[in-house]
Write an enzyme that holds these catalytic residues in place. Sequence first.
Site, short mmCIF file in Angstrom:
data_model
loop_
_atom_site.label_atom_id
_atom_site.label_comp_id
_atom_site.label_asym_id
_atom_site.label_seq_id
_atom_site.Cartn_x
_atom_site.Cartn_y
_atom_site.Cartn_z
CB ALA A 168 -57.02 69.59 -102.62
CG ASP A 169 -60.17 75.68 -103.14
OD1 ASP A 169 -60.45 75.76 -101.91
OD2 ASP A 169 -60.47 76.57 -103.96
CD1 TRP A 170 -61.99 73.51 -96.62
CD2 TRP A 170 -60.10 73.92 -97.75
NE1 TRP A 170 -60.97 73.71 -95.71
CE2 TRP A 170 -59.81 73.96 -96.37
CE3 TRP A 170 -59.05 74.11 -98.64
CZ2 TRP A 170 -58.52 74.20 -95.87
CZ3 TRP A 170 -57.76 74.36 -98.15
CH2 TRP A 170 -57.52 74.40 -96.79
#
Length: 835
Positions: free
Chosen positions: A266-268
């Site tokens: 996942a992106d942050w």
Amino acid sequence: MHIHSVLVGAAALAVGASAQTDGLSPPSYPSPWMHGGQGWDHAYKKAVEFVSGLTLLEKVNITTGTGWMQDLCVGATGGIPRLGFNGFCLQDSPLGIRFSDQNSAFPAGVNTAATWSKKLFKARGEAMGEEFRDKGVDVILGPVAGPLGRSPEGGRNWEGFAPDPVLTGVAMAETIKGIQGTGVIACAKHFIGNEQEHYRQQMSSNMDDATMHEMYMWPFADAVKAGVGSVMCSYNRLNDSYACENSYLLNHLLKNELDFQGFVMADWGAQHSGVASALAGLDMTMPGEQVFGVGTYSYWGGNLTAAVLNGTVPQWRVDDMAVRIMSAYYKVGRDKSRIPINFSSWTRNTTGYFHTLGEADFGVVNQHVNVQSDHKHVIREIGARSTVLLKNTKRALPLNNPKSVAVIGEDAHLNPAGINSCDDRGCDKGTLAMGWGSGTANFPYLIAPVDALRAQAETDRSTFVNISNNYDLNAIRAAAAGKSVALVFANADSGEDYITVDKNEGDRNNLTLWQNGDAVIAAVASVNPNTIVVLHTVGPVLLEAYKHHPNITAILWAGIPGQESGNAITDVLYGEINPSAKSVFTWGKEAKDWGVNILYNDSSKVPQMTFSEGNFIDYRHFDKAGIEPSYEFGFGLSYTTFEYSAIGVRKLQDDEYKPTTGKTNAAQTFGTVDKSPSANKMPKGFKAVKAYVYPYLDSTTGNSEGGNGDAPKGSQDGSKQRKLPAGGAPGGNSGLWDEMYEVSATITNTGKLDGTEVVQLYVSLGGPNDPPVVLRGFNDLAIPRGRSKAVRFKLTRRDISNWDAGKQDWVISDAPKTVYVGASSRKLTLKAVLA
Ligand SMILES: *[C@@H]1O[C@H](CO)[C@@H](O)[C@H](O)[C@H]1NC(C)=O
Ligand SMILES: *[C@@H]1O[C@H](CO)[C@@H](O)[C@H](O)[C@H]1NC(C)=O
Ligand SMILES: *[C@@H]1O[C@H](CO)[C@@H](O)[C@H](O)[C@H]1NC(C)=O
Ligand SMILES: *[C@@H]1O[C@H](CO)[C@@H](O)[C@H](O)[C@H]1NC(C)=O
Ligand SMILES: *[C@@H]1O[C@H](CO)[C@@H](O)[C@H](O)[C@H]1NC(C)=O
Ligand SMILES: *[C@@H]1O[C@H](CO)[C@@H](O)[C@H](O)[C@H]1NC(C)=O
Ligand SMILES: *[C@@H]1O[C@H](CO)[C@@H](O)[C@H](O)[C@H]1NC(C)=O
Ligand SMILES: *[C@@H]1O[C@H](CO)[C@@H](O)[C@H](O)[C@H]1NC(C)=O
Ligand SMILES: *[C@@H]1O[C@H](CO)[C@@H](O)[C@H](O)[C@H]1NC(C)=O
Ligand SMILES: CC(=O)N[C@H]1CO[C@H](CO)[C@@H](O)[C@@H]1O
């Protein structure tokens, strides 16, 4: 910088908590399990062996981030202390190591693309890979194919390569091969539709299936084919469903159709659910906690453990996550290349905490290992070879012992406060050699244009004067008047949304120059008939006036070239390097020419951005709408001249395309799960780090998404699944890479200097909805003066196909197809029919 991120994370959570619907994306379950195959078999075997020996907690540990600022890298997973296996270290950025020292600051993606050189794409990837490897990083968070560059104002376009899927796809593949060849895992990001910064955490990017395949997913297919170890899902939603829990996107498109064998992270803060994201195909959550920067509680961690124990997430799914992660590890040879991490992202001091948020374990965290090696050479070469010569009249360039030189503009000078004085380069002061945001690195040094040009002037004994103040137009005119040449530098910046620079929230608010640049150029050109404009811009700016100004004899785009900026531009201006770069985007005359825009102001809860233009971005749009640009995609001059002749087309084969058929194997589990609560709780006496994310069950687990954690229909089905016709191999059906035609041509250097010509191949697919031409190949040919060289391109089946949404496969339409070989998207000198 983490302060900004905390705020962003909190906002994302608030939105996530209120939006549990799976939108309008068609459901696709179960999540495809890894099976090895092309390039992955060896790694898969090793990973299965490794994962088979792990407990559930250990498997969950490597899927879950330990929390922002809890370990040394921007992203870290738990480890397996029992086996002496450290957790994974994931680190920004696509142009060098972020939050470090003694590292290089490479040219940005947009510059790299502008070289059109596969050799340099790969060399840069390799050099970056070495640096990350030598600091102990497992995964480099790059390269970028999303944003692709739908709108020229898009804040992070420069992190990627070009608003063309073929150029970007080749750059992705070569960069990945370069990085992974050094023993570091690459991450193709952001998947997908993250085309603007405004509202990126809540908006929905909506595109039709053909646009997905023919444009935005195309370079990701190349990344998967190149064997990329990881893919990052993006912040935005698609058809209202968040990318990181969109089963159609991750399960159907990425893991099934593209047969992606690595892991999805996942992106942050882009994860908004526990069970749903696990079943939709997410394999690793970053940075791990539910509320960015707060720590402790996760959608996964203990909640994933609970979800496996209560049967909502099948064991084969968590086993598959672990096998995918470990396969990427073995695929690039990290079992051989791994060294302990020797830097901390959170302090430049030598000492600090090993767990910064939890303030635990103080010691030496930064060994300040110098990893730059001789990379400055490739940085300088890319800097020079990415500089596009847009205009060159009256033989203004190359410079040859000018009597007197004036260098004008703040952009030629260093930021007086220091080259790294703004966190994540979040300001536009002095010369621009990098945009802002997480896609940055600290400069080890930065060669300012003024300093390199002064050194050259000293060698030449030219009189030299420079002015850095862009608001003292009198001083500027006085300095520029009467000089043999006036070099004026100007810039335009953009970046990521958590930093606002001069009211630009990541995306640019306009397409004009910053720092009073237009006034500076006008002032110089009003007094000096040999004014040369150098642009350090993240993308196109409006320069039609300069194109026609009689006193502006030359215009160069130098982009954002990294640490060797001044040396690289000097190499080009003085002819040490004969320019060969071509523009990787279109330069329109006014902002509305592009036909698309950023959604800047939308008060809805889920702003909708429908990509109704489909494939028609950048040159595809200009060509279709018949809009004359200032300079077109693919345009660039040289100090020599080239002629194109003798196009030839040869049919290589006529084999029929075979849609993939058959079924996968059934899902497998690896090792057994001890279901006893005692086996899954934090051991007695365990020394927990404050606010750290762990895999253990506690009183807060068992309800990871507000009572809505039920498994969607089919998501637990581990039986054999039907393969997709367009799938079956990494990147898609292997028949897509069948070579169908060879196109050849002869290029002659008709000028007086040796030079390199970037020869481009375009195809007209001929259908009513097709762009007039699409780029399908390129080759940078070094040709000595007076000589000719043959160039050959192979056209694959994919190159001449369209995506048929009804058939759910690629098809070669009946429409007559034409192939062009030329010097730009509008200089299509040679033409032949594909028959
Ligand atoms: C989004 O919806 C469009 C239109 O119905 C469809 O063509 C496309 O495949 C969908 N994409 C995703 C990722 O759901
Ligand atoms: C999970 O990872 C953390 C951090 O590396 C470690 O402290 C903990 O012992 C690990 N748990 C298990 C069960 O291995
Ligand atoms: C670095 O060291 C200085 C001086 O000891 C200290 O004041 C500062 O807080 C440290 N910075 C970080 C980020 O730890
Ligand atoms: C000329 O450049 C130097 C840096 O090389 C800078 O210190 C100086 O201020 C500049 N001069 C003017 C008048 O801007
Ligand atoms: C465009 O934006 C830049 C940066 O914010 C600003 O300096 C410039 O003045 C703007 N241009 C116009 C025409 O407003
Ligand atoms: C070009 O420069 C000359 C000075 O050499 C000046 O007189 C003239 O006005 C300039 N032309 C323009 C269009 O600014
Ligand atoms: C956004 O829209 C609102 C209301 O429509 C308006 O009040 C506000 O000024 C707009 N903001 C910007 C930055 O355009
Ligand atoms: C199982 O655990 C997960 C994770 O905490 C939770 O979301 C889900 O609601 C639970 N399901 C059942 C049936 O207990
Ligand atoms: C599990 O998820 C729930 C609901 O989202 C949350 O309140 C809880 O803190 C999580 N537990 C852990 C151990 O992360
Ligand atoms: C903890 C540690 O020392 N890690 C590594 C830092 O970098 C040097 C040089 O590359 C390695 O030898 C160390 O193992």
